[in-house]
Design a protein around this motif. Structure first.
Motif, short mmCIF file in Angstrom:
data_model
loop_
_atom_site.label_atom_id
_atom_site.label_comp_id
_atom_site.label_asym_id
_atom_site.label_seq_id
_atom_site.Cartn_x
_atom_site.Cartn_y
_atom_site.Cartn_z
N CYS A 1 37.21 43.30 47.62
CA CYS A 1 38.57 43.05 47.16
C CYS A 1 39.62 43.62 48.10
CB CYS A 1 38.76 43.64 45.76
SG CYS A 1 37.90 42.72 44.49
N SER B 1 51.65 33.65 48.19
CA SER B 1 51.32 34.39 46.98
C SER B 1 51.55 33.57 45.71
CB SER B 1 52.16 35.68 46.92
OG SER B 1 53.55 35.35 46.87
N ARG C 1 42.61 37.15 42.69
CA ARG C 1 43.49 38.32 42.82
C ARG C 1 44.96 37.88 42.84
NH1 ARG C 1 43.31 43.52 46.79
NH2 ARG C 1 42.16 44.29 45.01
N LYS C 2 45.26 36.79 43.52
CA LYS C 2 46.65 36.32 43.55
C LYS C 2 47.14 35.95 42.15
CE LYS C 2 46.47 33.26 46.97
NZ LYS C 2 47.00 32.28 47.95
N GLN D 1 47.78 39.28 40.40
CA GLN D 1 48.96 39.96 40.93
C GLN D 1 50.24 39.23 40.55
OE1 GLN D 1 47.96 40.27 45.10
NE2 GLN D 1 47.29 42.40 44.86
N ASP E 1 51.28 40.66 37.57
CA ASP E 1 51.33 42.12 37.65
C ASP E 1 50.12 42.77 37.00
OD1 ASP E 1 53.81 42.07 38.95
OD2 ASP E 1 54.83 41.83 37.03
N SER E 2 48.94 42.24 37.31
CA SER E 2 47.72 42.79 36.72
C SER E 2 46.62 42.91 37.76
CB SER E 2 47.24 41.91 35.56
OG SER E 2 46.06 42.40 35.01
N PRO E 3 46.84 43.70 38.82
CA PRO E 3 45.81 43.84 39.86
C PRO E 3 44.75 44.87 39.47
CG PRO E 3 47.73 45.11 40.47
CD PRO E 3 48.05 44.46 39.15
N GLU F 1 39.12 42.08 38.06
CA GLU F 1 38.68 41.27 39.18
C GLU F 1 37.17 41.17 39.24
OE1 GLU F 1 40.83 41.73 42.99
OE2 GLU F 1 41.84 43.37 41.99
#
Length: 443
Positions: free
Chosen positions: A23, A34, A65-66, A69, A72-74, A79
């Motif tokens: 990751c 993004s 991941r995008k 993100q 706002d949840s990385p 993942e």
């Protein structure tokens, strides 16, 4: 929109470290936009109101991941261990919706719907979120330009490293009597070759996309204790979910029930990639990726024998590499004491036919053949007619199917009467799991 909160799962440390390293590696990922993720369209299910429900997964971890993100949840746990499928409900579009293809998803589309993502309890092992385009009709008008066909091939991430050198020998129990078992898993695939009462080869360990988590657990737990005792070889025909779903969420310890794994190297979604890496971590040195050779001529669907074990008893074939992973998967031919079993996955009918031609010359005298009919008895788009070998001895044609499955009922209508007629006209006795349950044939 508030992200879904999940309990952090107890992941084994080795696989967690692998994924954590993955990751953080964006060095070779060229798409820096993004706002767009590349997604894989797994299923497109028509509704009665002329709309569609779409089930999509992400192409790679970076695409997922995008998505995280963007909201706002990385969260590293989301993942690595969380579900990644997204369901888009009540879609109306003029765009072509092609299952098995990649699409560019503008993530802003999911804000436009104005619908909060929610977890579906009966599919929590797969479904990350659901968006309903009927609640705010204005969302549908943006769909055509925000969900577009992506015209490039699968990237092969550096973290997918299997063993490409296939083993010269395998330790497989080879004591008769043998039998072929087609497990009743509905609109999915789960086949076994048994020596006595012991499964020695498992061909797919699947369950339907429409299957509830509770039902998947029942299907898995019905066979897992037996596999732990017998340690069979696993062959994954191809990386469509209904052929490997029972492997999703299995612990590394449970995956060690298999003594080795053969699988195609063509994985289109991160769910399949996660399963592959879990297998690779659970069985170091015993997961073999079979590379499909390039297709020689457009319009043809060929197979190639890539390995043979137990004195030509267990034979492994692969189809040509194609964008449709159904036709670039693995097929198995097994010679029993008195009869032959041919396991075809979702291969093209012409590839299943080639399997018959390849298996029979291995024998001194013809044996009765038992075929697990490819793709749940679906007819190929090319309208192919089976051309059976002259010395072919038919016995049973077995179909793994659930004609009442909501996805099959809405779209596929398997099995097709034309395919059934082709096999019955050739002298086969057709048996179906939706009529008879588990199917067992003595070999």
């Amino acid at each position: 929109m508030e992200p879904i909160k999940r309990e952090h799962s107890n992941m084994q440390e080795p696989i967690f470290n692998i994924w954590k390293a993955i990751c953080g590696d964006f060095s070779h990922y060229t798409d820096r936009d993004s706002h767009h993720s590349i997604v894989y369209l797994d299923r497109c299910v028509p509704n009665n109101n002329e709309s569609f429900d779409l089930y999509i997964d992400f192409r790679t971890l970076w695409d997922f991941r995008k998505y995280l993100q963007f909201f706002d949840s990385p969260d590293i746990y989301e993942e690595l261990s969380g579900a990644s499928y997204i369901k888009l409900r009540n879609i109306r579009t003029k765009n072509r919706l092609i299952e098995g293809s990649y699409y560019s998803l503008d993530l802003a589309l999911l804000h436009i719907t104005g619908v909060n993502a929610r977890q579906e309890n009966n599919q929590s092992d797969l479904l990350k979120a659901e968006y309903d385009f009927e609640i705010r009709e204005s969302g549908a008008e943006y769909f055509d330009k925000m969900f577009t066909l992506a015209s490039y091939s699968t990237p092969y991430p550096t973290y997918l490293r299997g063993n490409y050198a296939l083993p010269h020998q395998l330790s497989i129990k080879n004591d008769p009597p043998y039998s072929l078992r087609v497990n009743d898993v509905g609109q999915a695939n789960s086949n076994e070759i048994l020596s006595g009462e012991d499964p020695i080869i498992v061909y797919d360990f699947g369950a339907p996309l429409s299957c509830s988590t509770a039902r998947v657990n029942v299907l898995r737990n019905n066979r897992l204790p037996i596999y732990k005792r017998t340690q069979p070889i696993l062959v994954i025909s191809h990386w469509d979910l209904d052929h490997y779903r029972c492997l999703v969420g299995m612990s590394l310890l449970d995956l060690q029930c298999f003594s080795g794994v053969f699988c195609p190297e063509h994985m289109k979604s991160i769910t399949s990639q996660k399963v592959f890496l879990n297998l690779y971590s659970a069985l170091p040195g015993r997961v073999w990726s079979v590379i499909a050779p390039a297709r020689r001529k457009s319009g043809q669907y060929n197979i190639h024998r890539v390995a043979s074990y137990n004195a030509d008893q267990f034979n492994l074939f692969v189809g040509d590499r194609q964008s449709n992973i159904n036709f670039s998967g693995l097929l198995v031919g097994f010679v029993g004491y008195n009869e032959i079993a041919e396991l075809t996955g979702d291969a093209h009918l012409s590839q299943a036919n080639q399997l018959l031609f390849n298996m029979n010359p291995l024998l001194q005298t013809p044996m009765p053949n038992n075929v697990v009919v490819p793709h749940h008895g679906g007819v190929p788009s090319s309208g192919y007619i089976i051309n059976f070998p002259h010395n072919y001895v038919p016995h049973k044609a077995l179909i793994s199917v659930d004609a009442k499955d909501p996805i099959n009922k809405a779209k596929y209508h398997h099995p097709d009467s034309q395919v059934i007629n082709m096999y019955t006209s050739a002298g086969f006795a057709v048996e179906r799991t939706d009529f008879q349950g588990d199917l067992i044939v003595n070999l």
